[in-house]
Design a protein around this motif. Structure first.
Motif, PDB file in Angstrom:
ATOM      1  N   GLU A 116       0.818  -1.211   0.000  1.00 34.82           N
ATOM      2  CA  GLU A 116       0.000   0.000   0.000  1.00 34.82           C
ATOM      3  C   GLU A 116       0.851   1.260   0.000  1.00 34.82           C
ATOM      4  OE1 GLU A 116      -3.010   0.096   2.962  1.00 34.82           O
ATOM      5  OE2 GLU A 116      -3.893  -1.838   2.365  1.00 34.82           O
ATOM      6  N   GLY A 117       2.148   1.091   0.203  1.00 31.98           N
ATOM      7  CA  GLY A 117       3.080   2.201   0.102  1.00 31.98           C
ATOM      8  C   GLY A 117       2.872   3.273   1.149  1.00 31.98           C
ATOM      9  N   ILE A 118       2.954   4.536   0.713  1.00 36.74           N
ATOM     10  CA  ILE A 118       2.919   5.667   1.630  1.00 36.74           C
ATOM     11  C   ILE A 118       1.552   5.853   2.272  1.00 36.74           C
ATOM     12  CG2 ILE A 118       2.285   7.424  -0.066  1.00 36.74           C
ATOM     13  CD1 ILE A 118       4.970   7.710   2.724  1.00 36.74           C
ATOM     14  N   ASN A 119       0.488   5.295   1.668  1.00 28.11           N
ATOM     15  CA  ASN A 119      -0.860   5.452   2.224  1.00 28.11           C
ATOM     16  C   ASN A 119      -0.952   4.947   3.662  1.00 28.11           C
ATOM     17  OD1 ASN A 119      -1.926   6.616  -0.078  1.00 28.11           O
ATOM     18  ND2 ASN A 119      -2.458   4.639  -0.994  1.00 28.11           N
ATOM     19  N   ASN A 120      -0.258   3.869   3.996  1.00 28.83           N
ATOM     20  CA  ASN A 120      -0.224   3.413   5.387  1.00 28.83           C
ATOM     21  C   ASN A 120       1.212   3.376   5.911  1.00 28.83           C
ATOM     22  OD1 ASN A 120       0.860   1.177   4.132  1.00 28.83           O
ATOM     23  ND2 ASN A 120      -0.370  -0.300   5.259  1.00 28.83           N
ATOM     24  N   PHE A 121       2.032   4.247   5.307  1.00 25.03           N
ATOM     25  CA  PHE A 121       3.443   4.378   5.649  1.00 25.03           C
ATOM     26  C   PHE A 121       4.137   3.031   5.607  1.00 25.03           C
ATOM     27  CE2 PHE A 121       7.126   5.917   8.176  1.00 25.03           C
ATOM     28  CZ  PHE A 121       7.429   7.012   7.386  1.00 25.03           C
ATOM     29  N   PHE A 122       3.915   2.315   4.516  1.00 27.66           N
ATOM     30  CA  PHE A 122       4.517   1.011   4.255  1.00 27.66           C
ATOM     31  C   PHE A 122       4.251   0.001   5.379  1.00 27.66           C
ATOM     32  CE2 PHE A 122       6.914   4.192   1.921  1.00 27.66           C
ATOM     33  CZ  PHE A 122       6.909   3.666   0.636  1.00 27.66           C
ATOM     34  N   GLY A 123       3.011   0.085   5.893  1.00 25.33           N
ATOM     35  CA  GLY A 123       2.580  -0.896   6.881  1.00 25.33           C
ATOM     36  C   GLY A 123       2.711  -0.473   8.323  1.00 25.33           C
ATOM     37  N   LEU A 124       3.390   0.639   8.586  1.00 29.00           N
ATOM     38  CA  LEU A 124       3.611   1.044   9.978  1.00 29.00           C
ATOM     39  C   LEU A 124       2.350   1.571  10.654  1.00 29.00           C
ATOM     40  CD1 LEU A 124       7.102   2.811   9.716  1.00 29.00           C
ATOM     41  CD2 LEU A 124       6.591   0.517  10.539  1.00 29.00           C
ATOM     42  N   ASP A 125       1.357   1.988   9.865  1.00 29.41           N
ATOM     43  CA  ASP A 125       0.153   2.574  10.453  1.00 29.41           C
ATOM     44  C   ASP A 125      -0.760   1.541  11.110  1.00 29.41           C
ATOM     45  OD1 ASP A 125       0.956   5.068   9.724  1.00 29.41           O
ATOM     46  OD2 ASP A 125      -0.380   5.255   7.998  1.00 29.41           O
ATOM     47  N   ASN A 126      -0.685   0.311  10.681  1.00 30.57           N
ATOM     48  CA  ASN A 126      -1.535  -0.721  11.304  1.00 30.57           C
ATOM     49  C   ASN A 126      -0.737  -2.008  11.433  1.00 30.57           C
ATOM     50  OD1 ASN A 126      -1.631  -0.891   8.436  1.00 30.57           O
ATOM     51  ND2 ASN A 126      -3.348  -2.312   8.583  1.00 30.57           N
ATOM     52  N   ALA A 127      -0.726  -2.554  12.637  1.00 27.28           N
ATOM     53  CA  ALA A 127       0.127  -3.711  12.912  1.00 27.28           C
ATOM     54  C   ALA A 127      -0.548  -4.638  13.900  1.00 27.28           C
ATOM     55  CB  ALA A 127       1.469  -3.250  13.461  1.00 27.28           C
ATOM     56  N   ASN A 128      -0.165  -5.900  13.844  1.00 26.35           N
ATOM     57  CA  ASN A 128      -0.602  -6.908  14.813  1.00 26.35           C
ATOM     58  C   ASN A 128       0.572  -7.287  15.703  1.00 26.35           C
ATOM     59  OD1 ASN A 128      -3.235  -7.061  13.925  1.00 26.35           O
ATOM     60  ND2 ASN A 128      -2.903  -8.872  12.649  1.00 26.35           N
ATOM     61  N   THR A 129       0.284  -7.531  16.962  1.00 22.27           N
ATOM     62  CA  THR A 129       1.318  -7.895  17.924  1.00 22.27           C
ATOM     63  C   THR A 129       0.927  -9.177  18.647  1.00 22.27           C
ATOM     64  OG1 THR A 129       1.897  -5.577  18.287  1.00 22.27           O
ATOM     65  CG2 THR A 129       2.598  -7.139  19.969  1.00 22.27           C
ATOM     66  N   LYS A 130       1.916  -9.998  18.933  1.00 21.35           N
ATOM     67  CA  LYS A 130       1.735 -11.203  19.733  1.00 21.35           C
ATOM     68  C   LYS A 130       2.777 -11.175  20.845  1.00 21.35           C
ATOM     69  CE  LYS A 130       2.527 -16.231  19.331  1.00 21.35           C
ATOM     70  NZ  LYS A 130       2.829 -17.320  18.346  1.00 21.35           N
ATOM     71  N   ILE A 131       2.342 -11.429  22.064  1.00 23.47           N
ATOM     72  CA  ILE A 131       3.264 -11.472  23.191  1.00 23.47           C
ATOM     73  C   ILE A 131       2.918 -12.683  24.047  1.00 23.47           C
ATOM     74  CG2 ILE A 131       1.835  -9.915  24.606  1.00 23.47           C
ATOM     75  CD1 ILE A 131       4.512  -8.843  25.778  1.00 23.47           C
ATOM     76  N   GLY A 132       3.931 -13.380  24.525  1.00 28.39           N
ATOM     77  CA  GLY A 132       3.647 -14.577  25.308  1.00 28.39           C
ATOM     78  C   GLY A 132       4.900 -15.203  25.878  1.00 28.39           C
ATOM     79  N   GLY A 133       4.745 -16.414  26.384  1.00 32.21           N
ATOM     80  CA  GLY A 133       5.854 -17.140  26.977  1.00 32.21           C
ATOM     81  C   GLY A 133       5.730 -18.626  26.709  1.00 32.21           C
ATOM     82  N   ILE A 134       6.871 -19.309  26.689  1.00 32.36           N
ATOM     83  CA  ILE A 134       6.934 -20.750  26.453  1.00 32.36           C
ATOM     84  C   ILE A 134       7.852 -21.351  27.506  1.00 32.36           C
ATOM     85  CG2 ILE A 134       7.538 -22.575  24.810  1.00 32.36           C
ATOM     86  CD1 ILE A 134       7.171 -20.426  22.597  1.00 32.36           C
ATOM     87  N   TYR A 135       7.414 -22.442  28.119  1.00 31.46           N
ATOM     88  CA  TYR A 135       8.186 -23.061  29.203  1.00 31.46           C
ATOM     89  C   TYR A 135       8.419 -24.536  28.919  1.00 31.46           C
ATOM     90  CZ  TYR A 135       9.646 -24.545  33.860  1.00 31.46           C
ATOM     91  OH  TYR A 135      10.352 -25.067  34.912  1.00 31.46           O
ATOM     92  N   GLY A 136       9.649 -24.991  29.125  1.00 36.40           N
ATOM     93  CA  GLY A 136       9.975 -26.393  28.934  1.00 36.40           C
ATOM     94  C   GLY A 136       9.648 -27.202  30.177  1.00 36.40           C
TER      95      GLY A 136
END
Length: 288
Positions: A75-95
Motif C-alpha cells: 500500500e506504500g505511503i498510504n499506510n506508511f509502508f505498513g507502519l500505520d496498522n500492525a498486529n502484535t503477539k506477546i507470550g511465553g513458552i516453558y519447557g
C-alpha cells in the motif's frame, strides 16, 4: 649384569603397558565412533518463520516471545509502508521436560488468546534415526466476538484448534528441511468464504549463510480448498525470513502473505499475493 637385567625388565614392562594403553585408546575411539548422538541445531529458533520448527526448549527453560506484523507493504505511503496498522503477539513458552513444552500468548488479531503444546516423539541421531519428529497443538479463544453482533453467541463459538505433525532433517551442516501435516478447525466460520475444517501440507527450509545468519523459507498448501470462490478469497500461506543470532536470543525478520500470527488464522486466512498483501515483521525470542 644385574643392572642390565633390571633395565631390560623395566623396558619390557614399559613396552607391555604402552601396547595395552594403545589398545585401550583404540577401543575408546571405536566406542566413540559408533556412539549415537543427537544431531545439533537442525533449527536455531522455535519457529522457521511462521511455521513451528521441531526445536523445543530444554527442561526448565523459559522463552519470552514478542512478534510483530506490520500492515500491507504494497500500500506504500498510504499506510506508511505498513507502519500505520500492525498486529502484535506477546507470550511465553516453558519447557516442562526436555520433550514437552507449554506456551501461552495474546494476539492483537481478534484479541485472541492461544495455548500451545509442543512435544517430541523422536530425535535425529548421528549414525542413527534419520529425522526429528514433533507434534504441536494450539487452542484459541477469540475474545473479540460479542453478543451485540452475535446475540446467540456461546463460549464454544469462540474456540478454534490446530494439530500439526512436524518432521525435520538436518541434511548438511548448512541445510535443514521440514515437512508438516496440519489440521485446523473453527467452531465459528463464514461458510461462504471459510472452512470449518482445513487440511494443509507445509514445507519449511533453513539455509545457514554465516555463523549467525540463516535464510528461511516456508510454504503451506491447502489440500481441501477446492471450490473456486473460497480458493480465490484466501491463499496458501507463504513466508520468507532471516534468522539473526545475537547472544541470548534469536531475532527473525519475516515477510509473509498473512498478517495474523495465531496458527488457525495463519493457515486459513492468508490473503496476500506476490503483488499485493505482503506483511513485514519480526519474531523475537529471549531465553531465561
Amino acid at each position: 649384569m644385574k643392572i642390565q637385567k633390571i633395565l631390560s625388565c623395566f623396558v619390557l614392562l614399559f613396552s607391555i603397558q604402552t601396547i595395552t594403553a594403545q589398545d585401550d585408546l583404540l577401543g575408546q575411539l571405536d566406542v566413540k565412533s559408533t556412539k549415537k548422538e543427537a544431531t545439533p541445531y537442525t533449527f536455531k529458533a522455535l519457529q522457521i518463520c511462521n511455521l513451528q520448527s521441531t526445536k523445543l526448549p530444554a527442561k526448565g527453560e523459559f522463552y519470552m516471545l514478542i512478534t510483530h506484523r506490520f500492515g500491507d507493504l504494497t500500500e506504500g505511503i498510504n499506510n506508511f509502508f505498513g507502519l500505520d496498522n500492525a498486529n502484535t503477539k506477546i507470550g511465553g513458552i516453558y519447557g516442562l521436560t526436555d520433550w514437552l513444552s507449554i506456551g501461552v500468548s495474546r494476539h492483537t488479531f481478534q484479541k485472541n488468546y492461544e495455548t500451545a503444546f509442543k512435544y517430541r516423539f523422536a530425535k535425529q541421531m548421528e549414525n542413527g534415526f534419520p529425522v526429528t519428529i514433533a507434534g504441536y497443538n494450539t487452542f484459541d479463544i477469540n475474545t473479540e466476538l460479542d453478543k451485540t453482533n452475535y446475540p446467540s453467541l456461546k463460549f464454544s463459538n469462540r474456540l478454534a484448534y490446530s494439530a500439526q505433525l512436524l518432521i525435520s532433517r538436518k541434511v548438511t551442516q548448512s541445510l535443514s528441511l521440514e515437512l508438516a501435516t496440519i489440521y485446523t478447525h473453527k467452531n465459528l466460520y463464514d461458510n461462504t468464504t471459510e472452512y470449518a475444517d482445513l487440511a494443509l501440507l507445509g514445507y519449511g527450509a533453513r539455509y545457514k549463510l554465516t555463523k549467525r545468519l540463516s535464510l528461511n523459507l516456508e510454504y503451506d498448501m491447502r489440500l481441501n480448498a477446492i471450490d473456486g470462490y473460497m480458493t480465490n478469497k484466501f491463499q496458501n500461506p507463504m513466508t520468507a525470513g532471516l534468522d539473526i543470532e545475537t547472544g541470548g536470543h534469536v531475532f527473525q525478520l519475516v515477510f509473509s502473505n498473512s498478517q495474523a500470527m495465531n496458527d488457525v488464522s495463519l493457515f486459513t486466512n492468508a490473503t496476500g499475493k506476490f503483488n499485493k498483501g505482503i506483511y513485514f515483521g519480526f519474531n523475537m525470542y529471549r531465553v531465561f
